[in-house]
Motif scaffolding. Structure first.
Motif, short mmCIF file in Angstrom:
data_model
loop_
_atom_site.label_atom_id
_atom_site.label_comp_id
_atom_site.label_asym_id
_atom_site.label_seq_id
_atom_site.Cartn_x
_atom_site.Cartn_y
_atom_site.Cartn_z
N TYR A 161 4.66 6.12 -40.73
CA TYR A 161 5.22 6.62 -39.96
C TYR A 161 5.53 8.08 -39.81
O TYR A 161 5.70 8.53 -40.51
CB TYR A 161 6.57 6.12 -39.44
N GLU A 162 5.22 8.94 -38.65
CA GLU A 162 5.99 10.32 -38.65
C GLU A 162 7.39 10.78 -38.04
O GLU A 162 8.00 9.94 -37.29
CB GLU A 162 4.76 10.81 -36.78
N LEU A 163 7.67 11.38 -38.75
CA LEU A 163 8.94 12.35 -39.15
C LEU A 163 8.99 12.78 -38.02
O LEU A 163 8.66 14.15 -37.59
CB LEU A 163 9.44 12.51 -39.97
N VAL A 164 9.33 12.74 -36.69
CA VAL A 164 9.27 13.58 -35.58
C VAL A 164 10.69 14.96 -35.35
O VAL A 164 10.24 16.21 -35.73
CB VAL A 164 9.40 12.41 -34.45
N GLY A 165 11.38 14.91 -35.97
CA GLY A 165 12.63 15.36 -35.98
C GLY A 165 13.92 14.19 -37.06
O GLY A 165 13.77 13.57 -36.51
N VAL A 166 14.05 15.42 -36.37
CA VAL A 166 16.41 14.74 -37.41
C VAL A 166 17.31 15.50 -36.00
O VAL A 166 17.19 16.99 -35.95
CB VAL A 166 17.02 14.96 -38.84
N GLU A 167 17.92 15.22 -35.58
CA GLU A 167 19.29 15.80 -35.13
C GLU A 167 20.85 15.30 -35.89
O GLU A 167 21.14 13.84 -35.94
CB GLU A 167 19.09 15.60 -33.13
N LEU A 178 23.82 11.00 -36.74
CA LEU A 178 22.78 11.44 -36.87
C LEU A 178 21.21 10.86 -36.14
O LEU A 178 21.25 9.66 -36.33
CB LEU A 178 22.62 11.19 -38.33
N ARG A 179 20.64 11.43 -35.84
CA ARG A 179 19.58 10.63 -34.87
C ARG A 179 18.16 11.21 -35.02
O ARG A 179 17.72 12.63 -35.40
CB ARG A 179 19.60 11.25 -33.33
N VAL A 180 17.47 9.88 -35.60
CA VAL A 180 16.30 10.49 -36.26
C VAL A 180 15.14 9.78 -35.18
O VAL A 180 15.15 8.88 -35.02
CB VAL A 180 15.94 9.73 -37.21
N TYR A 181 14.25 10.74 -34.78
CA TYR A 181 13.04 10.43 -34.20
C TYR A 181 11.35 10.00 -34.89
O TYR A 181 10.95 11.02 -35.79
CB TYR A 181 12.41 11.37 -33.61
N ILE A 182 11.19 8.77 -34.59
CA ILE A 182 9.60 8.29 -34.71
C ILE A 182 8.55 8.19 -34.12
O ILE A 182 9.29 7.90 -33.42
CB ILE A 182 9.76 7.38 -36.34
N ASP A 183 7.36 8.94 -35.20
CA ASP A 183 6.73 8.20 -34.07
C ASP A 183 4.86 7.22 -35.01
O ASP A 183 4.90 8.32 -36.36
CB ASP A 183 5.63 9.13 -32.93
N PHE A 226 10.50 20.24 -32.34
CA PHE A 226 11.24 20.69 -33.54
C PHE A 226 10.77 21.66 -34.76
O PHE A 226 11.33 22.64 -35.17
CB PHE A 226 11.51 19.59 -34.32
N THR A 227 9.49 21.84 -35.01
CA THR A 227 8.57 21.93 -35.21
C THR A 227 7.53 23.10 -34.48
O THR A 227 7.36 22.85 -33.30
CB THR A 227 7.88 21.44 -36.06
#
Length: 150
Positions: free
Chosen positions: A20-26, A34-39, A84-85
């Protein structure tokens, strides 16, 4: 930003290793979440989120990067995808975004405008007939605005 960067460094190899791609973390300090967004290209299912959550829980338990108790949430970025980036801002040039800044710029902290891209350390927004240059480091939150919402 620095704490988030450390979490990304810790979690990204695990997420990528699972395909997966780690889109970002909040991290929401008020709700202790802790929110982790994957895609991934095929999209994200509930089973994907569960599998990644299980793997990340183990890493987070061992490394213990966040003091105290908190809730881990793993999800897809959704239609109002967080940015995020710098690469995210480049990738979604042409889309409408909603930004919140950590300090006012031209008397405003919130912007909703068409993303033009990235130039050096600035994010370029087209707000009607005006080009707005926003320093990347001043962005607190950024999300795409779904097409039906603008």
């Amino acid at each position: 930003m620095k704490a988030r960067d450390g979490l990304v460094e810790l979690l990204d190899p695990v997420v990528q290793g699972m395909g997966y791609e780690l889109v970002g973390v909040e991290f929401d300090g008020h709700q202790r979440t802790l929110r982790v967004y994957i895609d991934r290209l095929e999209g994200i299912t509930l089973d994907d989120c569960s599998a990644v959550s299980y793997q990340l829980s183990g890493v987070l338990d061992v490394e213990d990067p966040i003091p105290g108790r908190y809730q881990l949430e793993v999800s897809s970025p959704g239609m109002d995808r967080p940015l995020f980036t710098r690469a995210h801002f480049e990738r979604f040039a042409g889309e409408v975004v909603r930004l919140q800044l950590n300090r006012p710029l031209e008397g405003r902290r919130r912007f909703k405008a068409r993303l033009q891209g990235v130039e050096g350390d600035e994010i370029l927004l087209q707000d009607e007939d005006k080009l707005i240059r926003i320093p990347y480091e001043s962005i607190e939150k950024a999300r795409l605005v779904p097409a039906f919402d603008h």
